[in-house]
Design a protein around this motif. Structure first.
Motif, short mmCIF file in Angstrom:
data_model
loop_
_atom_site.label_atom_id
_atom_site.label_comp_id
_atom_site.label_asym_id
_atom_site.label_seq_id
_atom_site.Cartn_x
_atom_site.Cartn_y
_atom_site.Cartn_z
N GLN A 165 0.84 -1.22 0.11
CA GLN A 165 0.03 0.01 0.07
C GLN A 165 0.80 1.12 0.25
O GLN A 165 0.64 2.31 -0.62
CB GLN A 165 -0.87 0.05 1.42
N GLU A 166 1.83 1.23 0.77
CA GLU A 166 2.90 2.35 0.99
C GLU A 166 3.39 2.63 -0.32
O GLU A 166 3.69 3.72 -0.87
CB GLU A 166 3.66 2.55 2.15
N LEU A 167 3.77 1.56 -1.18
CA LEU A 167 4.31 1.84 -2.58
C LEU A 167 3.58 2.40 -3.60
O LEU A 167 3.81 3.57 -4.34
CB LEU A 167 5.10 0.49 -3.16
N ILE A 168 2.30 2.05 -3.71
CA ILE A 168 1.42 2.49 -4.58
C ILE A 168 0.79 4.02 -3.98
O ILE A 168 1.01 4.82 -4.93
CB ILE A 168 -0.05 1.57 -4.50
N ASP A 169 0.84 4.32 -2.67
CA ASP A 169 0.64 5.54 -2.22
C ASP A 169 1.68 6.76 -2.62
O ASP A 169 1.51 7.83 -3.06
CB ASP A 169 0.58 5.71 -0.79
N TRP A 170 3.11 6.26 -2.76
CA TRP A 170 4.07 6.81 -3.12
C TRP A 170 3.86 7.16 -4.81
O TRP A 170 4.31 8.34 -5.26
CB TRP A 170 5.36 6.05 -2.80
N LEU A 171 3.80 6.08 -5.39
CA LEU A 171 3.55 6.32 -6.91
C LEU A 171 2.50 7.30 -7.44
O LEU A 171 2.66 7.94 -8.23
CB LEU A 171 3.22 4.95 -7.54
N LYS A 172 1.55 7.21 -6.51
CA LYS A 172 0.44 8.13 -6.81
C LYS A 172 0.78 9.82 -6.73
O LYS A 172 -0.05 10.45 -7.02
CB LYS A 172 -1.08 7.71 -5.97
N VAL A 173 1.97 10.01 -5.90
CA VAL A 173 2.21 11.31 -5.82
C VAL A 173 3.64 11.61 -6.45
O VAL A 173 4.12 12.72 -6.64
CB VAL A 173 2.36 11.66 -4.21
N ARG A 174 4.12 10.47 -7.01
CA ARG A 174 5.57 10.69 -7.45
C ARG A 174 5.81 10.17 -8.78
O ARG A 174 6.88 10.43 -9.74
CB ARG A 174 6.69 10.11 -6.58
N ALA A 175 4.86 9.22 -9.50
CA ALA A 175 5.14 8.86 -10.81
C ALA A 175 4.60 9.67 -12.02
O ALA A 175 3.51 9.90 -11.88
CB ALA A 175 4.43 7.45 -11.06
N ARG A 176 5.52 10.13 -12.58
CA ARG A 176 5.19 11.16 -13.64
C ARG A 176 4.12 11.03 -14.36
O ARG A 176 3.15 11.58 -14.77
CB ARG A 176 6.37 11.90 -14.27
N PRO A 177 4.30 9.57 -15.15
CA PRO A 177 3.13 9.61 -16.28
C PRO A 177 1.60 9.36 -15.44
O PRO A 177 0.59 9.78 -16.22
CB PRO A 177 3.40 8.04 -16.65
N PHE A 178 1.77 8.83 -14.31
CA PHE A 178 0.40 9.14 -13.64
C PHE A 178 -0.10 10.37 -13.14
O PHE A 178 -1.28 10.88 -13.43
CB PHE A 178 0.51 8.04 -12.41
N LEU A 179 0.84 11.27 -12.95
CA LEU A 179 0.56 12.76 -12.66
C LEU A 179 0.24 13.83 -13.69
O LEU A 179 -0.54 14.58 -13.83
CB LEU A 179 1.42 13.23 -11.85
N PHE A 180 0.78 12.95 -15.03
CA PHE A 180 0.63 14.31 -16.07
C PHE A 180 -0.08 13.67 -17.27
O PHE A 180 0.14 14.33 -18.46
CB PHE A 180 2.11 14.89 -16.33
N SER A 181 -0.63 12.36 -17.35
CA SER A 181 -1.50 11.97 -18.30
C SER A 181 -2.86 11.93 -18.15
O SER A 181 -3.10 11.32 -17.09
CB SER A 181 -0.71 10.60 -18.75
N THR A 182 -3.76 11.92 -18.95
CA THR A 182 -5.37 11.59 -18.56
C THR A 182 -5.27 9.98 -18.17
O THR A 182 -4.82 9.16 -19.01
CB THR A 182 -6.05 12.11 -19.74
N SER A 183 -6.23 9.73 -17.55
CA SER A 183 -6.61 8.24 -16.89
C SER A 183 -6.86 7.45 -18.20
O SER A 183 -7.30 7.93 -19.42
CB SER A 183 -7.61 8.08 -16.32
N LEU A 184 -6.87 5.98 -18.09
CA LEU A 184 -7.43 4.97 -18.89
C LEU A 184 -9.02 5.51 -19.28
O LEU A 184 -9.57 5.99 -18.34
CB LEU A 184 -7.37 3.82 -18.47
N THR A 185 -9.36 5.16 -20.37
CA THR A 185 -10.76 5.36 -20.61
C THR A 185 -11.71 4.43 -19.62
O THR A 185 -11.09 3.62 -19.38
CB THR A 185 -11.23 5.21 -21.98
N PRO A 186 -13.03 4.77 -19.44
CA PRO A 186 -13.74 4.10 -18.62
C PRO A 186 -14.27 2.84 -19.16
O PRO A 186 -13.94 1.82 -18.76
CB PRO A 186 -15.03 5.01 -18.41
N GLY A 187 -14.26 2.89 -20.43
CA GLY A 187 -14.35 1.68 -21.21
C GLY A 187 -13.27 0.83 -21.13
O GLY A 187 -13.58 -0.57 -20.87
#
Length: 397
Positions: A257-279
């Motif tokens: 959980q702490e790794l994923i929490d960290w990636l959600k605030v530091r992984a640049r593609p996650f931070l600066f690209s629009t999400s997967l489409t809902p479909g």
């Protein structure tokens, strides 16, 4: 029209690639990417897709994708950290974590983005990364982006890994040391030695990182190579793609959980690209549910892979040391490899050539990717064509 300077750079480079048999022609398929495809009006048996379980055109996944698109729209509308996280994204990440037997998971827009984002979010120029020499290009680029010292380990050589791990962790030069490898190596089909890796990592205090792009949906009853060895709680990073066996698009990191929490605030593609489409997110959830409830789909993939490998080996082809459905036919010379692939196409089999820089020079091969939706009749036809072309080009006697 290119500028003169750009033209003078590009024209001779492209010409040189063509002369060396290293220029890749991209074919556009007409219709879905299934066991048979149509290119320029010609129907071909398809052995070049990563669509291991046939999910990319599965009616169940399409229905879920359409339903989610109607409910949420065609796009997420923002990056995840602003307001692009929808309930369907949370559901996908929860489902991935359950499937991978980890505390949590994070979804990215592609497997490539996972490696670009996850490695550089944790490793810095004060650190070192020991990387298997045959790791995927996205791992190599992710390592470079981190700024960490990159130490190449001989492929699957555990004695060399132990030697490098001891040297790196006792030198006093680095704050952290990570070991990275593919779970299934995509060009040869061999499987990472996860138990030995875990033993060495725990002895020397290495962070462990397994990119299981070609193992997810294939190994461990679909849950991947780490699960295959029963070591889900002893690997720090499990990376996977949602675009191969899952059949859709995207990638994920599974771990604590702490790794994923960290990636959600530091992984640049996650931070600066629009999400997967809902479909796409909904279709991925359905793919995992189908794998769970219909293990016979994965069993059929392995049955087809075993059948094709045995047939090619009996004909005299060099299929390397594959331990998975990935089945390379190693030709060697790049121009001969390209010619072999073209002749297969002319005879109705679509199996693309793989040459440098994807594989080392002199190891050109035609890589075959049997799937769960190929029939025995299709594979028998493939073997007939391989025999004909192999003898014609003196690859087999």
């Amino acid at each position: 029209m290119s500028s003169k300077v750009l033209h003078e750079f590009l024209q001779p480079q492209l010409e040189a690639l063509r002369e060396q048999g290293l220029y890749n022609v991209i074919d556009s398929i007409e219709g879905p990417n299934g066991p048979k495809i149509k290119i320029n009006g010609q129907t071909l048996i398809n052995l070049s897709s990563n669509n291991y379980l046939g999910f990319s055109n599965d009616a169940r996944l399409k229905a879920k994708s359409i339903q989610a698109t109607e409910e949420y729209g065609v796009g997420a509308g923002a990056v995840r950290t602003i307001n692009g996280t929808m309930k369907i994204h949370d559901e996908l990440e929860k489902r991935i974590a359950e499937f991978k037997h980890t505390e949590a998971a994070i979804a990215f827009q592609s497997g490539f983005n996972c490696n670009m984002g996850a490695i550089s979010a944790v490793m810095t120029k004060k650190d070192a990364i020991i990387s298997d020499e045959l790791n995927h290009a996205s791992i190599i680029d992710g390592c470079r982006l981190s700024g960490a010292k990159i130490i190449r380990a001989r492929h699957q050589d555990m004695d060399h890994l132990r030697e490098l791990a001891k040297e790196a962790t006792t030198s006093g030069e680095y704050e952290k040391v990570m070991y990275i490898c593919d779970g299934v190596f995509s060009m040869d089909g061999d499987v990472a030695k996860i138990p030995e890796i875990v033993e060495i990592a725990e002895e020397f205090g290495l962070i462990t990182y397994v990119d299981d792009a070609h193992g997810s949906g294939v190994m461990g009853k679909g849950a991947g190579t780490v699960k295959h060895f029963g070591l889900s709680d002893r690997i720090d990073f499990q990376i996977g793609t949602l675009s191969k066996a899952i059949g859709v698009v995207g990638g994920y990191v599974a771990g604590s959980q702490e790794l994923i929490d960290w990636l959600k605030v530091r992984a640049r593609p996650f931070l600066f690209s629009t999400s997967l489409t809902p479909g796409a997110a909904a279709a991925c959830i359905e793919a995992i549910d189908v794998m769970d409830s219909h293990p016979e789909t994965i069993e059929k993939l392995w049955e087809n892979g075993t059948y094709l490998k045995a047939g090619l080996k009996d004909l005299g082809f060099d299929i390397g040391h594959s331990e998975t459905p990935i089945t390379p036919c190693i030709i060697g010379d790049e121009n001969l490899t390209q010619k072999f692939s073209r002749r297969l196409l002319e005879e109705g089999v679509y199996a693309k050539s793989i040459v440098f820089p994807t594989v080392p020079k002199g190891t050109g091969r035609v890589r075959n990717m049997p799937t769960a939706v190929h029939t025995k009749e299709m594979l028998d036809e493939v073997l007939k064509v391989y025999e004909k072309v192999g003898k014609e080009l003196n690859v087999i006697s």
